[in-house]
Scaffold this motif. Structure first.
Motif, PDB file in Angstrom:
ATOM      1  N   GLY A 152      48.319  55.248  44.675  1.00 14.96           N
ATOM      2  CA  GLY A 152      48.304  54.739  45.919  1.00 14.96           C
ATOM      3  C   GLY A 152      47.947  55.665  47.052  1.00 14.96           C
ATOM      4  O   GLY A 152      48.584  55.670  48.074  1.00 14.96           O
ATOM      5  N   ARG A 189      41.600  44.978  58.196  1.00 13.94           N
ATOM      6  CA  ARG A 189      41.227  46.023  57.110  1.00 13.94           C
ATOM      7  C   ARG A 189      40.243  46.831  57.867  1.00 13.94           C
ATOM      8  O   ARG A 189      39.021  46.453  58.116  1.00 13.94           O
ATOM      9  N   ARG A 197      44.396  53.735  51.565  1.00 14.31           N
ATOM     10  CA  ARG A 197      44.602  52.343  52.228  1.00 14.31           C
ATOM     11  C   ARG A 197      43.880  52.014  53.163  1.00 14.31           C
ATOM     12  O   ARG A 197      42.950  52.897  53.533  1.00 14.31           O
ATOM     13  N   CYS A 231      38.546  55.453  41.739  1.00 11.38           N
ATOM     14  CA  CYS A 231      37.983  54.972  42.888  1.00 11.38           C
ATOM     15  C   CYS A 231      36.520  54.745  43.021  1.00 11.38           C
ATOM     16  O   CYS A 231      35.854  53.762  43.338  1.00 11.38           O
ATOM     17  N   CYS A 264      35.995  45.791  50.055  1.00  8.83           N
ATOM     18  CA  CYS A 264      36.214  44.843  49.040  1.00  8.83           C
ATOM     19  C   CYS A 264      37.752  45.354  48.430  1.00  8.83           C
ATOM     20  O   CYS A 264      38.379  44.411  47.681  1.00  8.83           O
ATOM     21  N   ALA A 265      38.446  46.515  48.774  1.00  9.30           N
ATOM     22  CA  ALA A 265      39.644  46.924  48.322  1.00  9.30           C
ATOM     23  C   ALA A 265      39.601  47.048  46.842  1.00  9.30           C
ATOM     24  O   ALA A 265      40.796  47.396  46.238  1.00  9.30           O
ATOM     25  N   ALA A 266      38.331  47.391  46.074  1.00 16.43           N
ATOM     26  CA  ALA A 266      38.366  47.763  44.626  1.00 16.43           C
ATOM     27  C   ALA A 266      39.098  49.187  44.433  1.00 16.43           C
ATOM     28  O   ALA A 266      39.670  49.561  43.702  1.00 16.43           O
ATOM     29  N   CYS A 267      38.630  50.039  45.415  1.00 24.20           N
ATOM     30  CA  CYS A 267      39.196  51.411  45.271  1.00 24.20           C
ATOM     31  C   CYS A 267      40.745  51.453  45.371  1.00 24.20           C
ATOM     32  O   CYS A 267      41.511  52.240  44.848  1.00 24.20           O
ATOM     33  N   VAL A 268      41.189  50.581  46.598  1.00 26.67           N
ATOM     34  CA  VAL A 268      42.644  50.635  46.820  1.00 26.67           C
ATOM     35  C   VAL A 268      43.289  50.181  45.399  1.00 26.67           C
ATOM     36  O   VAL A 268      44.568  50.771  45.122  1.00 26.67           O
ATOM     37  N   GLU A 269      42.864  49.147  44.944  1.00 25.09           N
ATOM     38  CA  GLU A 269      43.526  48.337  43.805  1.00 25.09           C
ATOM     39  C   GLU A 269      43.444  49.271  42.534  1.00 25.09           C
ATOM     40  O   GLU A 269      44.367  49.199  41.958  1.00 25.09           O
ATOM     41  N   SER A 270      42.321  50.143  42.393  1.00 24.25           N
ATOM     42  CA  SER A 270      42.272  50.876  41.284  1.00 24.25           C
ATOM     43  C   SER A 270      43.079  52.262  41.323  1.00 24.25           C
ATOM     44  O   SER A 270      43.159  52.974  40.195  1.00 24.25           O
ATOM     45  N   CYS A 271      43.136  52.617  42.594  1.00 18.00           N
ATOM     46  CA  CYS A 271      44.003  54.086  42.654  1.00 18.00           C
ATOM     47  C   CYS A 271      45.370  54.204  41.864  1.00 18.00           C
ATOM     48  O   CYS A 271      46.358  53.369  42.193  1.00 18.00           O
TER      49      CYS A 271
END
Lengths: 149, 327
Positions: free
Chosen positions: A114, A49, A117, A72, A104-111
């Motif tokens: 997609g 990451r 990354r 995001c 934390c990948a909160a932005c990646v998951e909320s997009c």
């Protein structure tokens, strides 16, 4: 009493097991990569990451999939993202402050599209805080130019 | 022993050689220890300074020499500076009765092992002085632990050595080596395997090495009794710690592994090979086992090693008596 003696003899056996494990490790090949002379195999970095990057659109690699929906920005716990919507849906400003990011990948998951990354940039260095504030749109264009050459 | 000019010169030369051995041993052991720690954890260890990092330990000792000696307020000045010296000086004496080779003994005294055990006890005094004089809670706790640990582990150590002395009938280290043969099955380790095991455990406890390094347990006491020492004060503690390690290894090689006697060709090289094999074993143990708790440490000693060593001593005496009645 007999049980205590027996437990201690079993304990001695476990010490020998421990010693044999470290002896095996002593003669097994090392995992360290001597960085300036060698670099890590890129395939083993696929789960790394690094700082965020924008995913290029399917038809144009210089364009982002971002629709400036601000999902995001709202999801980010560290407030490290700034997205400004331009004419239409495409963003005109997309800055990312890596000093505040906790990966934390909160932005990646909320997009929803997609568009975000994690990159695999292991060797990123900066000499000032300002260099850690990344303009992801221009990075995307640079990557596309490098890929086209 | 006559105090002629020859024996005087002999003692001066041997003390100088012992100092050289101590310093060289500390440098080499630091390198071996860091390399082995690295290899066990599958990393290279010191690598950048010199070929394969061989000059790293020399550079570290130069840094240590050039470092400022920082003295905190409210220390007991006399004891604070006396403690590293009392840690270092007895070690010089301890090497004198050790037979390195057939003709390489600095001082061939009849009660050699008694001399070593008596003066090895002074190391505890230096730890206590250092912890007490530096006026630091971690220092005092470390010193208290060092004293109770060293006093406890000295007893099974002496018992284990005493059972070998029973076999040989002499306290002279040269005679103990002479009583053993060149081949491994003629060494005392085969006559006294339990004594060897007890000695091996208690020498780790005696030299405050991991997993028995409670007096300087980093996670709870920062650095224990030498928390407030920097520069040369710390260097002297460090030197004497490695010198004590080498000393107990030499005593172990002399008592249990045949000293300078070995297969094919007797000589001082066998003493050094055996002693350094034990040192490497101690390093291996350090990087394998986690540190024990303090009550566990004392339980191992008082509940296991001490009864076992007494039993071993009693059995040795009984068997020797029976054998002497038969023959």
């Amino acid at each position: 009493m007999i049980r205590a003696v027996w437990d201690n003899i079993k304990g001695l056996y476990s010490l020998i097991v421990g010693l044999s494990i470290t002896a095996r490790f002593l003669f097994s090949p090392q995992k360290t990569v001597h960085y300036p002379r060698k670099v890590v195999d890129p395939e083993s970095l696929s789960s790394f990451r690094g700082p965020l990057e924008l995913t290029p659109a399917a038809d144009n690699s210089a364009q982002s999939r971002c629709i400036s929906c601000q999902a995001c920005v709202r999801a980010c716990p560290g407030h490290c993202l700034t997205v400004v919507k331009g004419q239409g849906k495409a963003p005109i400003v997309w800055t990312y402050n890596f000093t505040l990011c906790c990966l934390c990948a909160a932005c990646v998951e909320s997009c929803p599209t997609g568009a975000l990354r994690f990159s695999h940039k292991v060797y990123m260095v900066a000499s000032s805080r300002q260099e850690m504030v990344l303009d992801l749109l221009s990075d995307l264009e640079k990557n596309a130019a490098v890929a086209n050459d | 022993m006559d105090l002629s000019i020859v024996s005087f010169v002999q003692i001066i030369v041997s003390v100088l050689l012992v100092i050289a051995l101590m310093v060289a041993n500390a440098v080499v052991m630091v390198y071996i220890e860091r390399k082995m720690a690295g290899f066990i954890q599958r990393r290279p260890g010191p690598y950048e300074v010199g070929p394969y990092g061989t000059i790293q330990a020399v550079c570290d000792s130069m840094k240590l020499l050039a470092k400022q000696v920082f003295v905190p307020g409210n220390v007991d000045w006399l004891l604070y500076f006396l403690a590293p010296v009392t840690a270092f000086l007895p070690v010089l004496l301890l090497y004198l009765p050790i037979p390195f080779g057939p003709y390489l003994t600095a001082m061939n005294v009849d009660d050699g092992i008694l001399l070593i055990l008596a003066f090895a006890g002074l190391g505890v005094v230096s730890n206590l002085l250092a912890g007490w004089a530096s006026n630091n809670k971690y220092g005092v706790l470390g010193a208290a632990r060092a004293v109770s640990q060293s006093v406890a582990y000295e007893i099974p150590m002496i018992m284990a050595l005493l059972s070998v002395v029973f076999l040989t009938g002499s306290l002279n280290l040269t005679e103990i080596v002479d009583s053993q043969g060149s081949w491994p099955w003629q060494w005392n380790i085969f006559a006294q395997p339990f004594a060897f095991f007890i000695y091996l455990v208690s020498l780790i406890g005696e030299t405050n090495r991991a997993p028995f390094d409670l007096p300087e347990a980093e996670s709870e006491l920062t650095a224990g009794f030498h928390t407030e020492y920097s520069g040369m004060g710390f260097a002297l503690f460090f030197l004497s710690e490695y010198a004590n390690m080498l000393l107990v290894s030499f005593v172990c090689a002399t008592f249990f592994l045949g000293g300078w006697k070995g297969p094919f060709l007797d000589g001082f090289w066998w003493t050094f090979i055996k002693a350094y094999a034990i040192m490497v074993f101690m390093v291996w143990i350090r990087w394998t086992f986690p540190r024990v708790r303090f009550d566990q440490l004392l339980n191992i000693n008082w509940k296991w090693l001490l009864p076992l060593s007494i039993l071993n001593l009693w059995l040795t005496a009984a068997i020797l008596k029976i054998l002497s009645k038969i023959y």
